[in-house]
Design a protein around this motif. Structure first.
Motif, short mmCIF file in Angstrom:
data_model
loop_
_atom_site.label_atom_id
_atom_site.label_comp_id
_atom_site.label_asym_id
_atom_site.label_seq_id
_atom_site.Cartn_x
_atom_site.Cartn_y
_atom_site.Cartn_z
N MET A 11 -12.81 8.55 25.23
CA MET A 11 -13.04 8.88 23.85
C MET A 11 -11.73 9.28 23.18
SD MET A 11 -14.76 12.01 21.77
CE MET A 11 -13.63 13.09 22.49
N TYR A 12 -10.89 10.05 23.89
CA TYR A 12 -9.64 10.50 23.28
C TYR A 12 -8.79 9.31 22.85
CZ TYR A 12 -9.74 15.56 23.61
OH TYR A 12 -10.02 16.89 23.40
N ARG A 13 -8.69 8.28 23.67
CA ARG A 13 -7.89 7.11 23.32
C ARG A 13 -8.39 6.51 22.02
NH1 ARG A 13 -7.47 2.43 22.00
NH2 ARG A 13 -9.66 2.05 22.23
N THR A 14 -9.68 6.38 21.86
CA THR A 14 -10.26 5.80 20.65
C THR A 14 -9.98 6.67 19.44
OG1 THR A 14 -12.00 4.75 21.95
CG2 THR A 14 -12.39 4.98 19.59
N VAL A 15 -10.15 7.97 19.59
CA VAL A 15 -9.90 8.89 18.47
C VAL A 15 -8.42 8.85 18.08
CG1 VAL A 15 -9.96 11.30 17.71
CG2 VAL A 15 -11.88 10.35 19.01
N LEU A 16 -7.53 8.86 19.06
CA LEU A 16 -6.10 8.80 18.76
C LEU A 16 -5.74 7.52 18.02
CD1 LEU A 16 -4.64 10.07 22.14
CD2 LEU A 16 -4.56 11.27 19.95
N ALA A 17 -6.31 6.42 18.45
CA ALA A 17 -5.95 5.13 17.88
C ALA A 17 -6.66 4.82 16.56
CB ALA A 17 -6.27 4.01 18.89
N GLU A 18 -7.89 5.28 16.41
CA GLU A 18 -8.68 4.83 15.27
C GLU A 18 -9.26 5.95 14.41
OE1 GLU A 18 -11.59 1.99 16.63
OE2 GLU A 18 -10.17 1.19 18.08
N GLY A 19 -9.11 7.18 14.86
CA GLY A 19 -9.72 8.29 14.15
C GLY A 19 -9.05 8.64 12.83
N GLN A 20 -9.83 9.16 11.94
CA GLN A 20 -9.34 9.70 10.69
C GLN A 20 -8.96 11.16 10.93
OE1 GLN A 20 -9.10 7.73 7.86
NE2 GLN A 20 -9.67 6.13 9.29
N GLN A 21 -8.27 11.77 9.99
CA GLN A 21 -7.84 13.15 10.16
C GLN A 21 -9.00 14.07 10.52
OE1 GLN A 21 -5.92 14.99 6.80
NE2 GLN A 21 -5.39 16.80 7.96
N GLU A 22 -10.11 13.89 9.86
CA GLU A 22 -11.30 14.71 10.15
C GLU A 22 -11.74 14.56 11.61
OE1 GLU A 22 -15.96 14.43 8.98
OE2 GLU A 22 -14.55 14.37 7.31
#
Length: 57
Positions: free
Chosen positions: A1-12
């Motif tokens: 999940m962290y990889r996805t959030v780092l790559a595609e996540g918005q600031q929120e």
């Protein structure tokens, strides 16, 4: 999940889903799973990540 959030996540998403201690602990592995551009951006923004990667080497 962290990889996805780092790559595609918005600031929120980053604020809501990432924790400092877990990110530091997992960074040596995560840095190999994200693009070079993303890895450089995160390590330039947060010197602790660069240090965590160096300590694991």
């Amino acid at each position: 999940m962290y990889r996805t959030v780092l790559a595609e996540g918005q600031q929120e998403d980053l604020v809501k889903l990432l924790t400092r201690d877990l990110l530091l602990a997992q960074w040596p592995t995560l840095r190999g799973l994200v693009s070079r551009h993303l890895r450089q951006a995160w390590e330039e923004a947060f010197s602790e990540l660069r240090a965590a990667a160096g300590a694991a080497a």
